[in-house]
Design a protein around this motif. Structure first.
Motif, PDB file in Angstrom:
ATOM      1  N   GLU A  20       0.810  -1.216   0.000  1.00 39.58           N
ATOM      2  CA  GLU A  20       0.000   0.000   0.000  1.00 39.58           C
ATOM      3  C   GLU A  20       0.848   1.274   0.000  1.00 39.58           C
ATOM      4  N   ALA A  21       2.158   1.125   0.012  1.00 39.35           N
ATOM      5  CA  ALA A  21       3.047   2.283   0.174  1.00 39.35           C
ATOM      6  C   ALA A  21       3.390   2.932  -1.166  1.00 39.35           C
ATOM      7  N   ILE A  22       3.802   4.181  -1.061  1.00 37.75           N
ATOM      8  CA  ILE A  22       4.363   4.906  -2.196  1.00 37.75           C
ATOM      9  C   ILE A  22       5.881   4.769  -2.077  1.00 37.75           C
ATOM     10  N   ILE A  23       6.523   4.283  -3.111  1.00 30.74           N
ATOM     11  CA  ILE A  23       7.972   4.061  -3.101  1.00 30.74           C
ATOM     12  C   ILE A  23       8.642   5.179  -3.879  1.00 30.74           C
ATOM     13  N   LEU A  24       9.584   5.880  -3.231  1.00 31.55           N
ATOM     14  CA  LEU A  24      10.242   7.044  -3.823  1.00 31.55           C
ATOM     15  C   LEU A  24      11.753   6.861  -3.816  1.00 31.55           C
ATOM     16  N   ASP A  25      12.380   7.161  -4.929  1.00 28.55           N
ATOM     17  CA  ASP A  25      13.827   7.014  -5.090  1.00 28.55           C
ATOM     18  C   ASP A  25      14.516   8.332  -4.740  1.00 28.55           C
ATOM     19  N   GLY A  30      17.832   8.660  -9.459  1.00 33.89           N
ATOM     20  CA  GLY A  30      16.376   8.653  -9.553  1.00 33.89           C
ATOM     21  C   GLY A  30      15.908   9.424 -10.777  1.00 33.89           C
ATOM     22  N   ILE A  31      14.667   9.168 -11.180  1.00 29.75           N
ATOM     23  CA  ILE A  31      14.163   9.802 -12.400  1.00 29.75           C
ATOM     24  C   ILE A  31      13.127  10.890 -12.134  1.00 29.75           C
ATOM     25  N   ASP A  32      12.812  11.152 -10.894  1.00 29.32           N
ATOM     26  CA  ASP A  32      11.823  12.198 -10.628  1.00 29.32           C
ATOM     27  C   ASP A  32      12.381  13.250  -9.670  1.00 29.32           C
ATOM     28  N   GLU A  33      11.523  14.134  -9.227  1.00 32.34           N
ATOM     29  CA  GLU A  33      11.945  15.285  -8.419  1.00 32.34           C
ATOM     30  C   GLU A  33      12.579  14.902  -7.085  1.00 32.34           C
ATOM     31  N   TYR A  34      12.348  13.688  -6.606  1.00 36.01           N
ATOM     32  CA  TYR A  34      12.871  13.288  -5.305  1.00 36.01           C
ATOM     33  C   TYR A  34      14.378  13.064  -5.299  1.00 36.01           C
ATOM     34  N   LYS A  35      14.995  13.007  -6.474  1.00 37.03           N
ATOM     35  CA  LYS A  35      16.457  12.904  -6.510  1.00 37.03           C
ATOM     36  C   LYS A  35      17.101  14.182  -5.977  1.00 37.03           C
ATOM     37  N   GLN A  36      16.306  15.243  -5.812  1.00 39.22           N
ATOM     38  CA  GLN A  36      16.822  16.479  -5.222  1.00 39.22           C
ATOM     39  C   GLN A  36      17.245  16.283  -3.770  1.00 39.22           C
ATOM     40  N   PHE A  37      16.793  15.189  -3.137  1.00 42.18           N
ATOM     41  CA  PHE A  37      17.222  14.886  -1.771  1.00 42.18           C
ATOM     42  C   PHE A  37      18.611  14.251  -1.730  1.00 42.18           C
ATOM     43  N   SER A  38      19.128  13.857  -2.878  1.00 40.81           N
ATOM     44  CA  SER A  38      20.469  13.280  -2.916  1.00 40.81           C
ATOM     45  C   SER A  38      21.494  14.337  -2.515  1.00 40.81           C
ATOM     46  N   PRO A  39      22.494  13.969  -1.708  1.00 39.79           N
ATOM     47  CA  PRO A  39      23.544  14.935  -1.363  1.00 39.79           C
ATOM     48  C   PRO A  39      24.387  15.341  -2.577  1.00 39.79           C
ATOM     49  N   PHE A  40      24.277  14.612  -3.671  1.00 36.46           N
ATOM     50  CA  PHE A  40      24.996  14.943  -4.897  1.00 36.46           C
ATOM     51  C   PHE A  40      24.274  16.015  -5.722  1.00 36.46           C
ATOM     52  N   TYR A  41      23.005  16.269  -5.425  1.00 41.53           N
ATOM     53  CA  TYR A  41      22.199  17.177  -6.243  1.00 41.53           C
ATOM     54  C   TYR A  41      22.730  18.613  -6.159  1.00 41.53           C
ATOM     55  N   PRO A  42      22.905  19.277  -7.301  1.00 37.58           N
ATOM     56  CA  PRO A  42      23.505  20.618  -7.326  1.00 37.58           C
ATOM     57  C   PRO A  42      22.502  21.752  -7.069  1.00 37.58           C
ATOM     58  N   HIS A  43      22.119  21.928  -5.840  1.00 38.11           N
ATOM     59  CA  HIS A  43      21.197  23.010  -5.495  1.00 38.11           C
ATOM     60  C   HIS A  43      21.834  24.384  -5.693  1.00 38.11           C
ATOM     61  N   GLY A  44      23.125  24.467  -5.430  1.00 34.81           N
ATOM     62  CA  GLY A  44      23.852  25.722  -5.563  1.00 34.81           C
ATOM     63  C   GLY A  44      23.712  26.615  -4.345  1.00 34.81           C
ATOM     64  N   ASP A  45      24.685  27.497  -4.187  1.00 31.66           N
ATOM     65  CA  ASP A  45      24.691  28.499  -3.106  1.00 31.66           C
ATOM     66  C   ASP A  45      24.585  27.896  -1.710  1.00 31.66           C
ATOM     67  N   ILE A  46      25.167  26.728  -1.512  1.00 35.59           N
ATOM     68  CA  ILE A  46      25.160  26.080  -0.197  1.00 35.59           C
ATOM     69  C   ILE A  46      26.390  26.563   0.569  1.00 35.59           C
ATOM     70  N   PRO A  47      26.195  27.154   1.742  1.00 34.99           N
ATOM     71  CA  PRO A  47      27.352  27.634   2.511  1.00 34.99           C
ATOM     72  C   PRO A  47      28.255  26.481   2.964  1.00 34.99           C
ATOM     73  N   LEU A 134       9.198  20.384  -1.468  1.00 35.29           N
ATOM     74  CA  LEU A 134       9.146  18.923  -1.568  1.00 35.29           C
ATOM     75  C   LEU A 134       8.892  18.272  -0.210  1.00 35.29           C
ATOM     76  N   LEU A 135       9.451  18.839   0.850  1.00 33.38           N
ATOM     77  CA  LEU A 135       9.194  18.311   2.188  1.00 33.38           C
ATOM     78  C   LEU A 135       7.712  18.436   2.542  1.00 33.38           C
ATOM     79  N   GLY A 136       7.102  19.537   2.146  1.00 32.88           N
ATOM     80  CA  GLY A 136       5.667  19.717   2.363  1.00 32.88           C
ATOM     81  C   GLY A 136       4.858  18.674   1.610  1.00 32.88           C
ATOM     82  N   LYS A 137       5.264  18.403   0.388  1.00 32.58           N
ATOM     83  CA  LYS A 137       4.589  17.382  -0.416  1.00 32.58           C
ATOM     84  C   LYS A 137       4.736  16.006   0.231  1.00 32.58           C
TER      85      LYS A 137
END
Length: 193
Positions: A20-25, A30-47, A134-137
């Motif tokens: 019954e669960a939603i499985i997120l990569d 990953g192929i969707d927006e949740y790959k933004q949680f990867s520490p490799f994701y280039p968000h930019g402007d990170i102190p 994304l955290l809100g979602k």
């Protein structure tokens, strides 16, 4: 409830275990927006902690501040945007001596201190400043259904230095602290943030 599972497991087995669960990569592959949680994701402007520098990704900071017996820090890792060639290995650079406390610092932090003062601090900053939508979602989804976060690492114990830390586990802890109703179990003490 939120569960952490290895991305290396077969999807069929995960679907059977969590029907019954939603499985997120949450991995960089990953192929969707949740790959933004990867520490490799280039968000930019990170102190970068302990200095006036900025980086594209959490992993770029972690790898860039790593000091090896044959190689000092490598600030070029701060600017990598394609999520490739960020890691630095002992095979190429020798034994890890620690993580430099800032680009110009003289102090080396051991693995435990570096995990807390560099990795966790930086990842928390990204969650607070780059991923709130994304955290809100995820919060809304978790209040309706069980979620399974896929990660290559499944260690969710910050003090366990035997294995790399699961960033998906950090997201789980963050969400459960912000919205305790997500979990049916008692609140987890000593949460990440």
């Amino acid at each position: 409830m939120i569960f952490i599972e290895s991305k290396r497991k077969k999807m069929q087995g995960l679907v059977q275990k969590y029907p019954e669960a939603i499985i997120l990569d949450f991995t960089s592959s990953g192929i969707d927006e949740y790959k933004q949680f990867s520490p490799f994701y280039p968000h930019g402007d990170i102190p970068v902690p302990f200095c006036d520098a900025f980086a594209k990704s959490v992993e770029g900071i972690w790898q860039g501040l790593k000091v090896f017996e044959d190689q000092d820090i490598d600030t070029t890792k701060f600017m990598i945007e394609d999520m490739k060639n960020i890691k630095r290995s002992v095979r190429k650079n020798g034994r890890v001596c620690g993580h430099r406390k800032g680009v110009y610092g003289t102090e080396l932090l051991d693995y435990q201190e570096a995990r807390k003062k560099i990795y966790l601090k930086t990842y928390a900053w990204v969650l607070d400043h780059k991923l709130q939508t994304l955290l809100g979602k995820l919060t809304q989804l978790a209040l309706q259904k069980d979620l399974v976060f896929l990660d290559y690492e499944t260690n969710i114990e910050i003090e366990n230095l035997e294995k790399p830390l699961s960033h998906a586990g950090l997201v789980k802890r963050y969400l459960e602290k912000k919205t305790p109703a997500i979990t049916l179990k008692k609140s987890i003490p000593n949460l990440l943030f």
